[in-house]
Design an enzyme around this catalytic site. Structure first.
Site, PDB file in Angstrom:
ATOM      1  N   HIS A   1      -9.383  -7.734   2.886  1.00 13.67           N
ATOM      2  CA  HIS A   1     -10.203  -8.727   3.584  1.00 13.67           C
ATOM      3  C   HIS A   1      -9.407  -9.558   4.589  1.00 13.67           C
ATOM      4  O   HIS A   1      -9.988 -10.199   5.458  1.00 13.67           O
ATOM      5  CB  HIS A   1     -10.919  -9.642   2.573  1.00 13.67           C
ATOM      6  CG  HIS A   1     -10.045 -10.660   1.909  1.00 13.67           C
ATOM      7  ND1 HIS A   1      -9.488 -10.474   0.661  1.00 13.67           N
ATOM      8  CD2 HIS A   1      -9.621 -11.890   2.311  1.00 13.67           C
ATOM      9  CE1 HIS A   1      -8.792 -11.539   0.326  1.00 13.67           C
ATOM     10  NE2 HIS A   1      -8.851 -12.405   1.318  1.00 13.67           N
TER      11      HIS A   1
ATOM     12  N   ASP B   1      -9.483  -4.075  -2.540  1.00 16.88           N
ATOM     13  CA  ASP B   1      -9.069  -5.148  -1.633  1.00 16.88           C
ATOM     14  C   ASP B   1      -7.580  -5.036  -1.285  1.00 16.88           C
ATOM     15  O   ASP B   1      -6.858  -6.030  -1.277  1.00 16.88           O
ATOM     16  CB  ASP B   1      -9.369  -6.523  -2.238  1.00 16.88           C
ATOM     17  CG  ASP B   1      -9.303  -7.640  -1.186  1.00 16.88           C
ATOM     18  OD1 ASP B   1      -9.482  -7.343   0.003  1.00 16.88           O
ATOM     19  OD2 ASP B   1      -9.046  -8.796  -1.571  1.00 16.88           O
TER      20      ASP B   1
ATOM     21  N   SER C   1      -3.942 -15.216   0.404  1.00 14.73           N
ATOM     22  CA  SER C   1      -4.452 -13.870   0.132  1.00 14.73           C
ATOM     23  C   SER C   1      -3.482 -12.807   0.620  1.00 14.73           C
ATOM     24  O   SER C   1      -3.023 -12.842   1.763  1.00 14.73           O
ATOM     25  CB  SER C   1      -5.806 -13.670   0.815  1.00 14.73           C
ATOM     26  OG  SER C   1      -6.789 -14.463   0.223  1.00 14.73           O
TER      27      SER C   1
END
Length: 464
Positions: free
Chosen positions: A110, A140, A213
Site C-alpha cells: 500500500h 501487503d 508502514s
C-alpha cells in the site's frame, strides 16, 4: 527511633537501589539501533492525478444532463500550453529496508500502490530512483530495486519463535521523521484481520504511525521478525495496537517476487469460519478449535474430499487453531503437492488427502443463489417460517425464538440443520420436530452469496 532525616535518607537509598535493579532488567536498544538503522530507508512516492482520474463520476450531472457533462469534459481538457488547473501530484511517504546488497528493498504494497515514481532515501543522504519489481496485495508486500551495490543489509529472523511479551523494536519514518525508533512488546500472535486472510499478524504495542508502514520489526537479537503494516486507530494515530506481517510469511513472498515478479500460492477451494463455544457444542467438540468448512468450491481441489461441516484440525502436519490460521498454511504449500488433512467429520477424526492447486487470479465468489419464490409456504417452526424456492428452503419470516437469537434473517437459505441436508420445507419441519429440547445444533445458512454455520439452542416450545 530513627531520626526523620535518617528515615528519609534510607528510603531514598532503597528507592534508588530498586530503580537501578529495574533499569538492569530493561533491554538496551542503543546498539541495535546503531547497527541496523543504516539499512532502513525512507520511501516517497508520487502519483500524477489526471483529469481522467479525477471526478468524472463526481462531476456528472445527477440528472444525466448531457449538455452539462459535455461542458465539464471540455473544461477539463488541457489547454494549448500543456497545463491544467486540476493537474496535481499526490505524494505519500513510507518506510522500507534493504533486503540484499545489490539493491533489493522491501516495503508494503500500500506504500507504493499506483505510484508513478518511487524515491528511496538512504541513511547517508543519497536519494535513488526505485523500480517496482513486484507487489502482492494479499500480504501487503512489495519489492523494489535501486541501482546500487554494497548496501548495508538486515538479518532475517524467524517470527515463529517470537513469544507473547517479548520485546521488539521498530525503526521507520513516522510523519517523515527518518530513522525514528520505537519499542514495545509482542501483544499477540496469529491475529486475523478483516480482508487479510493470508496473514497471521503479529500484534504489538510498538508505537506505529503513518510513515512507519513497510519498516522492519526487530527482535532483541537484531533480526527482522516482521514488517510493520497496520494500526488499529479511531483517531488516525497510534492507540497502542499495531500489526506486523510475520517474516516467516513475508520471506516466501519476497523470494517469489524477486524471481518471478508475481506470487503463486496454494489453494484448496474452501470457505472457512471460526468455531464458537456454541458451535463446538453442536459438533460434540470438547473445545472450540480448528477451521469449520462453511462452503466447498465445486471446481476446487477439496470438492470431492471435504464436506460442509467438516472441521479442519491440522493441515500438512501443522495444527489449525482457528479459521485465520488455515489460509497462510495452504498458501505456503507448493503447487501440486499432496497433503494430509486431519478433520473432524460427524464426531469422528479422519485423515484425508488432497492436492494443492494454484489460487486463481480472480477471486472466486461464493455460491450464488437465485431467490425466485415458489408458492406453498409452510407453518412456522423454530421461530421462523420457511418456503420452497428454486435456490432451496428460504426463510420467509422470523417470528420468534430461537431463530431470532441465533441470528437467522429473512431471505436466508437453510442448507443444513443438525448436520442433515435440507432439500424441502417439509423436510426441514420433520427434522426440526425430532430435535431434543436443550440441545445446541448447527444451522448452515446461505446469505449474500456466502455460507455460514450458526449455533441454535433448541427450546421446548420452539419445534412446532
Amino acid at each position: 527511633m530513627l531520626m526523620p532525616w535518617l528515615r528519609g535518607a534510607l528510603l531514598a537509598c532503597v528507592l534508588a537501589a530498586a530503580g537501578m535493579a529495574l533499569a538492569r532488567d530493561l533491554p538496551q536498544f542503543t546498539g541495535l539501533v546503531k547497527q541496523n538503522s543504516p539499512a532502513v530507508v525512507n520511501i516517497s512516492t508520487k502519483q500524477s492525478i489526471s483529469p481522467q482520474k479525477m471526478l468524472p463520476d463526481e462531476l456528472r450531472s445527477p440528472e444525466t444532463d448531457e449538455l452539462f457533462d459535455e461542458l465539464m469534459k471540455r473544461f477539463l481538457e488541457r489547454d494549448g500550453s500543456g497545463g491544467h488547473p486540476f493537474d496535481f501530484d499526490s505524494n505519500s511517504r513510507g518506510s522500507g529496508f534493504i533486503y540484499s546488497q545489490d539493491g533489493y528493498i522491501v516495503t508494503n504494497h500500500h506504500v507504493v500502490k499506483d505510484a508513478d515514481a518511487i524515491t528511496i532515501k538512504l541513511s547517508d543522504g543519497r536519494e535513488l530512483a526505485a523500480q517496482l519489481v513486484g507487489s502482492d496485495e494479499r500480504t501487503d508486500i512489495a519489492l523494489l530495486k535501486v541501482a546500487a551495490t554494497d548496501l548495508p543489509v538486515l538479518r532475517m529472523g524467524k517470527s515463529e519463535t517470537l513469544e507473547v511479551g517479548e520485546w521488539v523494536l521498530a525503526i521507520g519514518s513516522p510523519f517523515g521523521f527518518d530513522h525514528s525508533a520505537t519499542a514495545g512488546i509482542v501483544s499477540a500472535k496469529g491475529r486475523s484481520l478483516p480482508n487479510d486472510n493470508y496473514v497471521p499478524f503479529i500484534q504489538t504495542d510498538v508505537a506505529i504511525n503513518p510513515g512507519n508502514s513497510g519498516g522492519p520489526l526487530f527482535n532483541l537479537a537484531g533480526e527482522v521478525v516482521g514488517i510493520n503494516s497496520q494500526i488499529y486507530s479511531q483517531s488516525g494515530g497510534f492507540m497502542g495496537v499495531s500489526f506486523a506481517i510475520p517474516m516467516d510469511v513475508a520471506q516466501g513472498v519476497i523470494e517469489q517476487l524477486k524471481s518471478n515478479g508475481v506470487v503463486s500460492r496454494g489453494w484448496i477451494g474452501v470457505y472457512v469460519q471460526d468455531i464458537s463455544a456454541d458451535l463446538a457444542e453442536s459438533f460434540d467438540m470438547v473445545k472450540p478449535e480448528g477451521a469449520l468448512v462453511a462452503q466447498v468450491m465445486m471446481t476446487g481441489p477439496a470438492a470431492r474430499v471435504l464436506n460442509q461441516g467438516d472441521v479442519i484440525l491440522a493441515f500438512a502436519g501443522k495444527p489449525v487453531a482457528n479459521a485465520g490460521a488455515l489460509p497462510p498454511l495452504v498458501g505456503n504449500i507448493p503447487i501440486g503437492e499432496v497433503v494430509a488433512v486431519e478433520i473432524l467429520r460427524q464426531g469422528k477424526r479422519e485423515t484425508v488427502t488432497l492436492t494443492v492447486s494454484e489460487q486463481p487470479q480472480e477471486a472466486h465468489k461464493p455460491l450464488e443463489t437465485a431467490l425466485e419464490q415458489q408458492p406453498a409456504p409452510m407453518a412456522g417452526t423454530l421461530g421462523m417460517q420457511v418456503i420452497d424456492t428454486e435456490a432451496g428452503v428460504m426463510v420467509e419470516a422470523v417470528m420468534g425464538e430461537p431463530a431470532r437469537r441465533t441470528g437467522i434473517a429473512e431471505g436466508d437459505i437453510i442448507a443444513q440443520l443438525d448436520g442433515k441436508p435440507i432439500t424441502s420445507a417439509a423436510e426441514f419441519k420433520t427434522i426440526a420436530a425430532a430435535l431434543e429440547a436443550g440441545k445446541t445444533v448447527a444451522v448452515l445458512v446461505q446469505r449474500d452469496n456466502s455460507a455460514r454455520f450458526l449455533a441454535m439452542k433448541i427450546e421446548a416450545n420452539a419445534r412446532e
